[in-house]
Motif scaffolding. Structure first.
Motif, mmCIF file in Angstrom:
data_model
loop_
_atom_site.group_PDB
_atom_site.id
_atom_site.type_symbol
_atom_site.label_atom_id
_atom_site.label_comp_id
_atom_site.label_asym_id
_atom_site.label_seq_id
_atom_site.Cartn_x
_atom_site.Cartn_y
_atom_site.Cartn_z
ATOM 1 N N ASN A 1 0.811 -1.222 0.000
ATOM 2 C CA ASN A 1 0.000 0.000 0.000
ATOM 3 C C ASN A 1 0.842 1.268 0.000
ATOM 4 O OD1 ASN A 1 -3.092 -0.553 0.360
ATOM 5 N ND2 ASN A 1 -2.056 -2.118 1.570
ATOM 6 N N GLY A 2 2.162 1.103 -0.080
ATOM 7 C CA GLY A 2 3.031 2.270 -0.136
ATOM 8 C C GLY A 2 3.065 3.077 1.141
ATOM 9 N N MET A 3 2.824 2.408 2.270
ATOM 10 C CA MET A 3 2.818 3.115 3.553
ATOM 11 C C MET A 3 4.142 2.929 4.277
ATOM 12 S SD MET A 3 -0.205 4.465 3.654
ATOM 13 C CE MET A 3 -0.440 5.004 5.354
ATOM 14 N N LEU A 4 4.563 3.970 4.961
ATOM 15 C CA LEU A 4 5.713 3.870 5.845
ATOM 16 C C LEU A 4 5.382 2.882 6.959
ATOM 17 C CD1 LEU A 4 8.501 5.301 6.542
ATOM 18 C CD2 LEU A 4 7.169 6.672 8.153
ATOM 19 N N HIS A 5 6.337 2.022 7.331
ATOM 20 C CA HIS A 5 6.078 1.026 8.368
ATOM 21 C C HIS A 5 7.070 1.213 9.518
ATOM 22 C CE1 HIS A 5 5.388 -3.520 9.419
ATOM 23 N NE2 HIS A 5 5.019 -2.707 10.387
ATOM 24 N N PRO A 6 6.744 2.079 10.476
ATOM 25 C CA PRO A 6 7.611 2.245 11.638
ATOM 26 C C PRO A 6 7.258 1.212 12.700
ATOM 27 C CG PRO A 6 5.870 3.885 11.688
ATOM 28 C CD PRO A 6 5.587 2.991 10.529
ATOM 29 N N LEU A 7 8.195 0.347 13.040
ATOM 30 C CA LEU A 7 7.903 -0.776 13.934
ATOM 31 C C LEU A 7 8.322 -0.504 15.376
ATOM 32 C CD1 LEU A 7 7.876 -2.594 11.237
ATOM 33 C CD2 LEU A 7 8.479 -4.400 12.830
ATOM 34 N N PRO A 8 7.380 -0.619 16.312
ATOM 35 C CA PRO A 8 7.771 -0.551 17.716
ATOM 36 C C PRO A 8 8.289 -1.902 18.216
ATOM 37 C CG PRO A 8 5.407 -0.748 17.565
ATOM 38 C CD PRO A 8 5.926 -0.699 16.151
ATOM 39 N N ASP B 1 11.652 -1.375 1.529
ATOM 40 C CA ASP B 1 12.432 -0.186 1.882
ATOM 41 C C ASP B 1 11.596 0.819 2.675
ATOM 42 O OD1 ASP B 1 10.718 0.704 -0.039
ATOM 43 O OD2 ASP B 1 12.252 1.376 -1.451
ATOM 44 N N ASN B 2 10.416 0.391 3.109
ATOM 45 C CA ASN B 2 9.534 1.308 3.854
ATOM 46 C C ASN B 2 9.519 1.012 5.346
ATOM 47 O OD1 ASN B 2 8.262 -1.215 3.554
ATOM 48 N ND2 ASN B 2 6.245 -0.307 3.840
ATOM 49 N N ILE B 3 10.404 0.119 5.792
ATOM 50 C CA ILE B 3 10.319 -0.401 7.155
ATOM 51 C C ILE B 3 11.466 0.153 8.014
ATOM 52 C CG2 ILE B 3 11.648 -2.518 6.697
ATOM 53 C CD1 ILE B 3 9.433 -4.024 8.175
ATOM 54 N N PHE B 4 11.125 0.584 9.236
ATOM 55 C CA PHE B 4 12.127 1.169 10.133
ATOM 56 C C PHE B 4 11.854 0.688 11.558
ATOM 57 C CE2 PHE B 4 11.779 3.867 6.465
ATOM 58 C CZ PHE B 4 13.107 4.114 6.133
ATOM 59 N N TYR B 5 12.851 0.077 12.138
ATOM 60 C CA TYR B 5 12.689 -0.548 13.460
ATOM 61 C C TYR B 5 13.152 0.405 14.561
ATOM 62 C CZ TYR B 5 12.873 -4.348 16.946
ATOM 63 O OH TYR B 5 12.673 -5.141 18.034
ATOM 64 N N PHE B 6 12.288 0.605 15.544
ATOM 65 C CA PHE B 6 12.599 1.536 16.628
ATOM 66 C C PHE B 6 12.999 0.803 17.906
ATOM 67 C CE2 PHE B 6 11.670 5.876 15.217
ATOM 68 C CZ PHE B 6 11.142 5.629 13.959
ATOM 69 N N GLN B 7 13.866 -0.179 17.767
ATOM 70 C CA GLN B 7 14.503 -0.797 18.924
ATOM 71 C C GLN B 7 15.960 -1.035 18.533
ATOM 72 O OE1 GLN B 7 12.804 -3.620 21.639
ATOM 73 N NE2 GLN B 7 10.828 -3.555 20.578
ATOM 74 N N ASN C 1 4.192 9.281 2.177
ATOM 75 C CA ASN C 1 4.863 8.175 2.865
ATOM 76 C C ASN C 1 6.176 7.778 2.202
ATOM 77 O OD1 ASN C 1 3.037 6.242 5.060
ATOM 78 N ND2 ASN C 1 2.166 8.111 4.218
ATOM 79 N N ALA C 2 6.227 7.845 0.879
ATOM 80 C CA ALA C 2 7.473 7.496 0.188
ATOM 81 C C ALA C 2 8.567 8.502 0.550
ATOM 82 C CB ALA C 2 7.239 7.477 -1.316
ATOM 83 N N ALA C 3 8.196 9.766 0.586
ATOM 84 C CA ALA C 3 9.166 10.804 0.941
ATOM 85 C C ALA C 3 9.626 10.638 2.388
ATOM 86 C CB ALA C 3 8.548 12.186 0.731
ATOM 87 N N MET C 4 8.683 10.291 3.248
ATOM 88 C CA MET C 4 9.058 10.089 4.654
ATOM 89 C C MET C 4 10.019 8.921 4.785
ATOM 90 S SD MET C 4 5.742 10.925 7.032
ATOM 91 C CE MET C 4 4.635 9.724 6.365
ATOM 92 N N GLY C 5 9.770 7.863 4.004
ATOM 93 C CA GLY C 5 10.670 6.721 4.027
ATOM 94 C C GLY C 5 12.064 7.097 3.564
#
Lengths: 293, 430
Positions: B120-127, B140-146, B361-365
């Motif tokens: 869906n082209g959404m940024l995926h920030p993971l807690p 390339d949209n995934i970012f892990y916050f641990q 979301n793409a720009a945020m990624g």
């Protein structure tokens, strides 16, 4: 040999707690043909009542048991009046009550979550994490106490059902509702009383569970399948069967866990449930249960 | 008549006044969706994640919103069920019209969700979702916050043993028991040196051999897995661990509830290892459940209240201490990592929106992916920049130890910040 003794002790200790958890479910089904899927959720309600008594007032969980039982009996009466009494004469009462009991379970879970959040709770009297060591063998005090109390309560219930006038009426209703009514048994009162006793047993079980297992509102979903397997193995409606089923399956699960790993120990309950339904649907005591004898 | 006129005038005046201070219209509201396990097996963590997200959004709104727009957080309960979580995120995107999402709790839910959000082209920030497999799917949209993937928790544990325990006193044997859970299996794979494979096609993700148990010089003397749900036979398991004679017990639980159960069981059987490490148990509920038996138990964490991290929120400075104060004021008790981590996710998304000047979301990624150690995202968990897979760079786990019947003290790495407590070793028994 020591291993087998140890595994048997641990299985029996756990089975004693399961027996009380399942006996109220069995009683309610025996008398009313209600498959009360909300029973484990009500056990958790009893565990919460016990927890807050222990936490706020420092009352030992075992001593909280009468309060928990009384509170849950009242809750049981309300639930019966609101959800189960109206359709008691329906030919499809058991089918209807499965759905209603499921709804009640959701309501109880939601209410508990709203009041107490979904945070895990457990009571911690000193005996909950103590054990009696005899050579290589240990007996966990918490589960020993819980098991002894469970058996005492179930034994007392058995004596009540066997020797009291009301007990006769309950057993007669279990055997044949129409015949019991013709002989003057007030079915509405007996059904209400049985439901209240069954839910009071959930309150007692909740007090014991509070120091044996962690609990939170959604925990009941883990227990319902186990309890159903115990009750089905013993024979729906047979309290003696539930006790035997609980002890048998818990000991077997303990052996399987030691031999094949913990993953398989939980499977014992589900495999037993399927096998009994396939091979002997009436369960071990289904045709001549303690209640019906 | 006069009364009618009066009422009409009042209504007219009220409507005009309302127009003068009109509430935000739909376009002015910036909607963000989060599906969380508020009930079910992960409910303890899920509820705390909800609190962390909600606190962050409320502070952002108090500080004027994002780009002058009020932020509306839509939270749904996925009942700890992956299929429900996926359906709820689909609804956020396609029905509710959210402009961003916050991730959910646990690897089990995050793994299937990663594909849905990428599609869906959404940024995926993971807690929460530490399993390496999540990050090796090519998104390339995934970012892990641990701090790091769960498979590498053992590296910090190995470092702790080598740095804090004299050579002759280090544990020589270990028992590793764990839940059959996405996260616990991942930590176990790293410790035991297993091959990590993608469950969808069986392809090799990483070979963790020889494993951190072996590289720490320990012999594996016992291992067992318990089922993800419905396990009650804790005493039998604890007794088996005790009888293995392991000098170090490693119990990888999927929840704080399981951490409490295994600890109480180990206390009951009077197990007496020199070191115990759990993968969960930093929560206050863990100490409430086990009491002084928690003393000496080591648990990795992503956050600690004493960490002197400076960050920004709502365009203004916001320290870790500010977070503790705000959380305590809002909820009446101190936070733990299960609330701090989602708070950091929210901070990261806000900084990405401010950094890109919008909500694309793409720009945020791209913006998050361009962060470096010198120009990172600043959160209450510290600084974040990510590698190409979405895992943080150069961010070791923090190791904590319960001490003095209720203090969760930070013990390792010793150079992370001031206030490091001495590790209690060996444990003094239950």
């Amino acid at each position: 040999m020591a291993d087998i003794i140890q595994l048997t002790i641990l299985g029996l200790a756990l089975g004693g707690v399961f027996a009380l958890m399942g006996s109220g479910l069995s009683l309610v089904f025996g008398v009313m043909r209600v498959v009360n899927l909300a029973h484990p959720a009500l056990i958790i309600a009893g565990a919460y009542a016990t927890y807050w008594g222990w936490r706020l007032l420092g009352v030992d969980p075992v001593l909280m048991m009468p309060f928990s039982a009384a509170l849950l009996a009242v809750v049981g009466i309300v639930i019966y009046k609101v959800f189960f009494e109206k359709d008691a004469a329906s030919a499809k009462y058991s089918d209807l009550t499965v759905l209603m009991a499921f709804a009640v379970a959701m309501i109880v879970e939601g209410a508990l979550g709203g009041m107490f959040t979904n945070t895990q709770r457990v009571t911690s009297p000193s005996y909950a994490t103590e054990a009696i060591f005899i050579g290589e063998i240990f007996i966990p005090k918490g589960q020993l106490i819980a098991g002894i109390i469970s058996m005492t309560i179930i034994g007392s219930l058995g004596l009540f059902l066997k020797f009291s006038r009301t007990g006769y009426a309950i057993r007669a209703t279990t055997q044949n509702r129409e015949a019991a009514e013709l002989l003057g048994v007030n079915l509405r009162f007996i059904a209400l009383l049985s439901f209240a006793i069954g839910i009071a047993l959930a309150g007692c079980a909740g007090s014991l569970v509070s120091f044996v297992f962690n609990f939170f509102p959604a925990k009941h979903w883990e227990w319902i399948a186990i309890m159903m397997s115990l009750v089905v193995l013993g024979g729906m409606g047979s309290i003696l069967g539930t006790v035997v089923g609980a002890l048998l399956l818990s000991v077997l699960a303990s052996y399987v866990g030691a031999a094949a790993g913990a993953t398989w120990s939980t499977m014992v309950f589900f495999v037993a449930l399927f096998l009994v339904l396939l091979v002997r649907p009436q369960g071990l005591f289904g045709d001549k249960s303690e209640l019906a004898s | 008549m006069h009364m009618k006129t009066l009422l009409l005038s009042t209504a007219l005046a009220a409507s005009m006044a309302t127009g003068a201070v009109a509430p935000a219209t739909a376009d002015d509201v910036l909607r963000i969706g989060a599906s969380l396990p508020i009930t079910g097996n992960f409910s303890i963590n899920g509820l705390k994640h909800k609190q962390g997200y909600e606190l962050c959004v409320s502070i952002i709104n108090e500080r004027g919103g994002i780009h002058g727009r009020e932020v509306e957080l839509i939270v749904s309960d996925n009942r700890s069920d992956p299929a429900t979580a996926i359906a709820q995120y689909e609804r956020f995107i396609n029905v509710d019209g959210v402009e961003a999402v916050f991730g959910t709790f646990s690897s089990k839910l995050s793994f299937p969700l990663a594909n849905v959000l990428a599609r869906n082209g959404m940024l995926h920030p993971l807690p929460a979702g530490g399993a390496l497999r999540i990050y090796r799917q090519g998104h390339d949209n995934i970012f892990y916050f641990q701090p790091n993937a769960a498979e590498y928790v053992g590296a910090t544990l190995e470092g702790l043993i080598e740095d804090l325990i004299p050579e002759g006193e280090r544990p020589q044997s270990a028992a590793v028991v764990h839940a059959d859970d996405f996260f616990a299996n991942a930590v176990s794979d790293g410790l035991l040196g297993n091959e990590v494979r993608n469950p969808s096609d069986g392809s090799l993700v990483e070979n963790m051999a020889p494993g951190f148990i072996a590289s720490a010089g320990m012999e594996l003397v016992y291992t067992e897995t318990w089922p993800e749900e419905g396990f009650n036979d804790w005493l039998r398991l604890a007794n088996s661990i005790k009888r293995s004679g392991a000098q170090m017990i490693i119990a990888l639980t999927s929840s704080a509830e399981e951490a409490t159960q295994i600890t109480r069981a180990l206390e009951t059987v009077q197990a007496d290892p020199r070191l115990i490490y759990l993968s969960q148990g930093t929560q206050a509920e863990f100490h409430e459940g086990v009491g002084a038996a928690s003393d000496g138990i080591i648990i990795h964490t992503s956050w600690h209240e004493d960490a002197p991290f400076d960050s920004v929120l709502g365009g203004q400075p916001f320290t870790n201490g500010d977070f503790v104060d705000a959380f305590s004021a809002a909820y009446g008790h101190a936070p733990d990592e299960d609330s701090a981590i989602p708070f950091a996710v929210c901070q990261g998304v806000e900084q990405a929106m401010l950094g890109t000047g919008g909500t694309d979301n793409a720009a945020m990624g791209e913006w998050l992916g361009a962060r470096t150690q010198d120009d990172p995202v600043e959160t209450v968990l510290g600084s974040f920049s990510w590698d190409e897979t979405g895992l943080p760079e150069n961010k070791p786990f923090l190791m904590t130890q319960w001490q003095n019947d209720g203090e969760l003290n930070f013990i390792y790495p010793t150079d992370a910040f001031d206030g490091v407590a001495d590790m209690q070793f060996p444990r003094s028994g239950f």
